[in-house]
Design a protein around this motif. Structure first.
Motif, PDB file in Angstrom:
ATOM      1  N   GLN A   1       3.505   9.187   7.490  1.00  0.00           N
ATOM      2  CA  GLN A   1       4.545   8.143   7.568  1.00  0.00           C
ATOM      3  C   GLN A   1       5.768   8.557   6.753  1.00  0.00           C
ATOM      4  OE1 GLN A   1       1.960   4.911   6.276  1.00  0.00           O
ATOM      5  NE2 GLN A   1       2.294   3.803   8.202  1.00  0.00           N
TER       6      GLN A   1
ATOM      7  N   PHE B   1       0.834  -1.211   0.000  1.00  0.00           N
ATOM      8  CA  PHE B   1       0.000   0.000   0.000  1.00  0.00           C
ATOM      9  C   PHE B   1       0.861   1.250   0.000  1.00  0.00           C
ATOM     10  CE2 PHE B   1      -0.168  -2.146   4.203  1.00  0.00           C
ATOM     11  CZ  PHE B   1       0.728  -1.344   4.867  1.00  0.00           C
ATOM     12  N   GLU B   2       0.225   2.355  -0.266  1.00  0.00           N
ATOM     13  CA  GLU B   2       0.883   3.648  -0.274  1.00  0.00           C
ATOM     14  C   GLU B   2       1.096   4.102   1.176  1.00  0.00           C
ATOM     15  OE1 GLU B   2       2.084   7.203  -2.358  1.00  0.00           O
ATOM     16  OE2 GLU B   2       1.694   5.148  -3.022  1.00  0.00           O
TER      17      GLU B   2
ATOM     18  N   THR C   1       1.206   6.704   4.171  1.00  0.00           N
ATOM     19  CA  THR C   1       0.488   7.964   4.375  1.00  0.00           C
ATOM     20  C   THR C   1       1.502   9.107   4.363  1.00  0.00           C
ATOM     21  OG1 THR C   1       0.726   7.933   6.788  1.00  0.00           O
ATOM     22  CG2 THR C   1      -1.229   6.851   5.853  1.00  0.00           C
TER      23      THR C   1
ATOM     24  N   GLY D   1      -2.982   2.336  15.597  1.00  0.00           N
ATOM     25  CA  GLY D   1      -3.369   2.026  14.230  1.00  0.00           C
ATOM     26  C   GLY D   1      -2.898   3.023  13.188  1.00  0.00           C
ATOM     27  N   SER D   2      -2.056   3.962  13.589  1.00  0.00           N
ATOM     28  CA  SER D   2      -1.632   4.980  12.633  1.00  0.00           C
ATOM     29  C   SER D   2      -0.464   4.497  11.775  1.00  0.00           C
ATOM     30  CB  SER D   2      -1.250   6.271  13.363  1.00  0.00           C
ATOM     31  OG  SER D   2      -0.176   6.031  14.247  1.00  0.00           O
ATOM     32  N   GLY D   3       0.060   3.327  12.074  1.00  0.00           N
ATOM     33  CA  GLY D   3       1.103   2.760  11.227  1.00  0.00           C
ATOM     34  C   GLY D   3       2.516   3.002  11.727  1.00  0.00           C
ATOM     35  N   LYS D   4       2.689   3.029  13.038  1.00  0.00           N
ATOM     36  CA  LYS D   4       4.028   3.226  13.605  1.00  0.00           C
ATOM     37  C   LYS D   4       4.905   2.005  13.384  1.00  0.00           C
ATOM     38  CE  LYS D   4       2.498   3.940  17.770  1.00  0.00           C
ATOM     39  NZ  LYS D   4       1.053   3.930  17.515  1.00  0.00           N
ATOM     40  N   THR D   5       4.293   0.840  13.521  1.00  0.00           N
ATOM     41  CA  THR D   5       5.080  -0.387  13.434  1.00  0.00           C
ATOM     42  C   THR D   5       5.776  -0.498  12.082  1.00  0.00           C
ATOM     43  OG1 THR D   5       3.401  -1.367  14.853  1.00  0.00           O
ATOM     44  CG2 THR D   5       4.978  -2.861  13.852  1.00  0.00           C
TER      45      THR D   5
ATOM     46  N   ARG E   1      -9.673  -1.815  13.700  1.00  0.00           N
ATOM     47  CA  ARG E   1      -8.425  -2.110  13.011  1.00  0.00           C
ATOM     48  C   ARG E   1      -8.690  -2.785  11.669  1.00  0.00           C
ATOM     49  NH1 ARG E   1      -3.533  -2.767  16.105  1.00  0.00           N
ATOM     50  NH2 ARG E   1      -3.675  -0.724  17.048  1.00  0.00           N
TER      51      ARG E   1
ATOM     52  N   PRO F   1      -4.155   5.540   8.178  1.00  0.00           N
ATOM     53  CA  PRO F   1      -4.202   4.966   6.831  1.00  0.00           C
ATOM     54  C   PRO F   1      -5.610   5.121   6.266  1.00  0.00           C
ATOM     55  CG  PRO F   1      -3.091   3.462   8.307  1.00  0.00           C
ATOM     56  CD  PRO F   1      -3.633   4.579   9.148  1.00  0.00           C
TER      57      PRO F   1
ATOM     58  N   ARG G   1     -10.137   3.677   6.841  1.00  0.00           N
ATOM     59  CA  ARG G   1     -10.630   3.313   8.174  1.00  0.00           C
ATOM     60  C   ARG G   1     -11.927   4.043   8.452  1.00  0.00           C
ATOM     61  NH1 ARG G   1      -5.816   2.264  11.129  1.00  0.00           N
ATOM     62  NH2 ARG G   1      -4.767   0.687   9.900  1.00  0.00           N
TER      63      ARG G   1
HETATM   64  P1  ADP Z   1       0.397   1.243  15.200  1.00  0.00           P
HETATM   65  O1  ADP Z   1       1.622   0.465  15.494  1.00  0.00           O
HETATM   66  O2  ADP Z   1       0.640   2.697  15.035  1.00  0.00           O
HETATM   67  O3  ADP Z   1      -0.718   0.988  16.192  1.00  0.00           O
HETATM   68  P2  ADP Z   1       0.314  -0.422  12.930  1.00  0.00           P
HETATM   69  O4  ADP Z   1       1.640  -0.139  12.384  1.00  0.00           O
HETATM   70  O5  ADP Z   1       0.102  -1.658  13.710  1.00  0.00           O
HETATM   71  O6  ADP Z   1      -0.171   0.798  13.813  1.00  0.00           O
HETATM   72  O7  ADP Z   1      -0.726  -0.320  11.737  1.00  0.00           O
HETATM   73  C1  ADP Z   1      -2.064  -0.749  11.866  1.00  0.00           C
HETATM   74  C2  ADP Z   1      -2.485  -1.461  10.614  1.00  0.00           C
HETATM   75  O8  ADP Z   1      -2.482  -0.567   9.500  1.00  0.00           O
HETATM   76  C3  ADP Z   1      -1.545  -2.586  10.247  1.00  0.00           C
HETATM   77  O9  ADP Z   1      -2.326  -3.657   9.819  1.00  0.00           O
HETATM   78  C4  ADP Z   1      -0.700  -2.003   9.120  1.00  0.00           C
HETATM   79  O10 ADP Z   1      -0.260  -2.988   8.230  1.00  0.00           O
HETATM   80  C5  ADP Z   1      -1.682  -1.069   8.435  1.00  0.00           C
HETATM   81  N1  ADP Z   1      -1.046   0.060   7.776  1.00  0.00           N
HETATM   82  C6  ADP Z   1       0.043   0.739   8.175  1.00  0.00           C
HETATM   83  N2  ADP Z   1       0.332   1.749   7.335  1.00  0.00           N
HETATM   84  C7  ADP Z   1      -0.596   1.705   6.353  1.00  0.00           C
HETATM   85  C8  ADP Z   1      -0.832   2.484   5.173  1.00  0.00           C
HETATM   86  N3  ADP Z   1      -0.050   3.511   4.846  1.00  0.00           N
HETATM   87  N4  ADP Z   1      -1.881   2.148   4.405  1.00  0.00           N
HETATM   88  C9  ADP Z   1      -2.685   1.122   4.730  1.00  0.00           C
HETATM   89  N5  ADP Z   1      -2.506   0.347   5.819  1.00  0.00           N
HETATM   90  C10 ADP Z   1      -1.478   0.630   6.640  1.00  0.00           C
END
Ligand code: ADP
Ligand code: MG
Length: 698
Positions: free
Chosen positions: A273, A267-268, A270, A299-303, A583, A449, A452
């Protein structure tokens, strides 16, 4: 001349050993200085007198002048009380005591003039004043009574007759005994430039101001000083560190990063990110050590950002490591990363406390030789047996469960300190971040992302169980899963567990056709993991839990979060819990269940939750409502962080000023050699030894 501020309070006339012990045990007052810094929690204007016939039960405080006509005891046993009929010549009011009857009757004589101060109360259609303060009129002019200080006391102190008035007297005595002004703690050029009250005057006016303005200026001076020294300490520490250590230089973006970015990432990213990755990239290529705090809502994609940062390390021949606060989370990261990295030649391993024996040996050997490139783990990676070949980046997830001391242990794993990225989903308002993590640079992911659906939050009173159960069933019938969370508060742990057990039994009765997991903090970690795993794998449809699930668990299929006794949770915690759902792509719900009677503040909290899904907005509101002492994250982390006066919710401007001034001083006098500033370094050393837990602020 002797400086009596260092003396034990017991030597102060009127205190003595037994009261000194009480002051010590109950209020942590040891020295006369501690006493001078024991500030009143409020002042009350005592310059006005009322007539008894003017009194009514709605008045907050009143002051009347008159005489006691007679005493009477009423009631028996524990209900026994002393009543004094008090008259000002025009009316009569009852003064009432439930304790200390002997003392009162011997102390206050009949037909003698007294000034009585207290809070009127209604009782059987009449007005009385329970436990009033009584002053003799001799030598007491109302004019100089002005603003009177009120000090916090404990039950134990009250039982020994040590009340607010006693403390006021001690403080007064202390000031009258000082042979010299209290020694100044700020350079005189700062006092002048910032128009600050000298310390001696400020301390006096904190207790005995003539008017509100004086109190305000005294308070300002002390708040400034408090925040200023915290900033000075943090900034000095971080400059030292920058000088001492050269950072590892990740000069290039290479194969791993590019391969991941172009082939594996489906995916793209954000905008947020991308921006954060650029910030990190700049740090790790700067030649200085990175210390960055990455904030972003759940859920903002930190991981993902963490993973891509680790690939930067790998590209430059270094190893990377990520630490999670629990085994479940570590396993989750390991699984996520393994999937993300599919088809790439990256050696990644998981190390937790439950990986033992030969397997463990293998991993340790691989880490030591450098063959393991990414190590995912828990605290287990901090153990001395874990040695890296060339650790380049450490990511700490959900940082508030990691103490600073633990963070420091990472340093010893390398000659050169690795770059550090700290991730937190607890949004920390800017003022608080500046204070708690003053030396960390802050990145924020403020964008979710796409795709949602915002979680819908509803408030429900706990007498509408049927509606609630219908809602739960609806989710499960459509193939989703549900969390039901109960508060767990230490003081009444037994009660809390009972609540949870009762709730669990009830749900089992209502939903006999479904499987239900149960998890709470009193279970063994292994049992907890088994139950949790049953929910994660979809074997159970409902998870009943205490807040142990708060951090990071990811079950995208869960679509409803029911929070029981929601009135007992703080805003930040409610937001964290809510973040466990929403999520997946489908609509999720959070149901806040409360009792019917709610305080105004609780109502406000619930409304904020139903109206906002923005973590930062909620954190700011939380800070305003509760003050930072209670903020989650600060307490959990053991950042016992005791600001006596400043309130980070309200004093953001003073904090900014304090930081600016501290920065300027360090710029102008980097070596700390200017004699005008000697007082600053002396004070820093003194403070490190006392109340502020500096070691926990980094
Ligand atoms: P966090 O650690 O901030 O709580 P995660 O990194 O676990 O968030 O991300 C939550 C979900 O969103 C995961 O399933 C991840 O794969 C997905 N995700 C992360 N970045 C994006 C993105 N840019 N577009 C779509 N999905 C994403
Ligand atoms: Mg996470």
């Amino acid at each position: 001349m002797a400086d009596i501020t260092e003396y034990d309070v017991k030597y102060l006339p009127g205190v003595g050993p037994s009261r000194a012990k009480l002051l010590h045990d109950e209020l942590h007052i040891h020295t006369v200085r501690d006493l001078l810094y024991c500030f009143p929690y409020k002042h009350i204007d005592r310059s006005r007198l009322y007539y008894i016939h003017e009194l009514n039960a709605d008045m907050p405080y009143v002051q009347i002048k008159g005489q006691i006509l007679s005493y009477e005891t009423e009631g028996e046993g524990r209900k026994r009380r002393l009543v004094a009929h008090f008259s000002d010549g025009r009316g009569v009011v009852d003064l009432v005591w439930f304790q200390g009857i002997k003392y009162i009757t011997s102390r206050y004589k009949l037909h003698k003039d007294y000034i009585v101060f207290g809070r009127p109360a209604g009782y059987n259609g009449r007005i009385n004043i329970p436990h009033p303060d009584i002053d003799e009129v001799d030598g007491l002019s109302l004019a100089n009574m002005g603003l009177r200080p009120y000090y916090s006391t404990t039950e134990k102190m009250k039982r020994s007759g040590l009340n607010s008035r006693s403390i006021e007297n001690f403080v007064q005595t202390a000031f009258s005994r000082l042979e010299q002004p209290v020694e100044e703690t700020l350079p005189s050029y700062l006092l002048q430039e910032l128009h600050l009250m000298p310390l001696d005057e400020a301390l006096r006016k904190m207790h005995f101001p003539q008017n509100a303005d004086e109190f305000g200026r005294a308070n300002y001076r002390l708040k400034f000083e408090e925040l200023f020294y915290i900033q000075l300490n943090i900034l000095r520490y971080s400059r030292d560190r920058l000088q001492k250590y050269r950072g590892l230089n990740f000069a290039k973006v290479g194969e791993y990063f590019m391969q991941f970015f172009t082939q594996n990432l489906r995916f793209e990213l954000t905008g947020a990110q991308k921006r954060v990755l650029r910030e990190i990239r700049k740090d790790v290529g700067s030649g200085r050590q990175m210390n960055r705090l990455l904030q972003g809502d759940v859920g903002s994609g930190k991981t993902l950002v963490a993973l891509m940062s680790m690939l930067m390390a790998l590209d430059n021949g270094y190893q990377a490591c990520i630490m999670a606060p629990t085994e479940i989370l570590a396993e989750q990261h390991f699984k996520t990363f393994t999937e993300f990295l599919q088809g790439m030649d990256v050696h990644i391993e998981l190390l937790t406390g439950s990986i033992k024996g030969k397997r463990r040996e293998q991993i340790l050997t691989g880490v030591k030789s450098g063959e393991v490139q990414i190590l995912v783990g828990t605290h287990a990676v901090l153990e001395d047996t874990v040695g890296f070949s060339s650790l380049g980046l450490v990511v700490i997830d959900e940082q508030h469960r990691f103490g600073v001391a633990q963070r420091a242990r990472l340093w010893t794993k390398n000659d050169q300190p690795p770059h550090v990225l700290v991730m937190t989903a607890t949004p920390i308002p800017r003022t608080l971040a500046m204070t708690l993590y003053g030396d960390l640079d802050v990145s924020v992911i403020d964008e979710l992302p796409p795709g949602r659906k915002p979680i819908q939050t509803l408030h429900q009173y706990d007498n509408h169980r049927e509606t609630l159960y219908r809602g739960i069933r609806q989710q499960i019938v459509s193939g989703r899963q549900v969390y039901v969370v109960y508060p767990l508060i230490q003081e009444s742990e037994k009660m809390d567990i009972k609540n949870l057990e009762d709730g669990y039994a009830q749900l089992c009765k209502v939903f006999p056709e479904y499987s239900i997991s149960k998890v709470h903090g009193k279970m063994k970690p292994s049992e907890k993991d088994v139950e949790m795993q049953r929910f994660v794998s979809g074997e159970t449809q409902i998870l009943v839990a205490t807040t142990v699930i708060e951090v990071g668990v990811n079950v995208p299929n869960a679509s409803m979060m029911v929070i029981e006794n929601a009135e007992r949770f703080g805003l930040a915690q409610l937001h964290q819990l809510r973040g466990r759902v929403g999520r997946g792509a489908e609509q999720s719900y959070c149901i806040l269940v409360t009792k019917y009677q709610l305080s105004a503040e609780t109502k406000k909290r619930i409304t904020i939750m139903t109206e906002s899904t923005d973590g930062f907005e909620i954190a700011e509101a939380d800070l305003k409502l509760r003050g930072p002492g209670d903020l989650e994250g600060t307490q959990q982390s053991g950042m016992a962080f005791d600001l006596r006066l400043a309130n980070l919710g309200r004093d953001g401007q003073i904090l900014q000023l304090a930081r600016d001034v501290a920065t300027r001083i360090l710029d102008e006098d980097p070596q700390g050699v200017n004699p005008q500033n000697a007082i600053l370094w002396k004070q820093l050393v003194a403070l490190r030894k006392t109340h502020v837990n500096w070691s926990s602020i980094s």
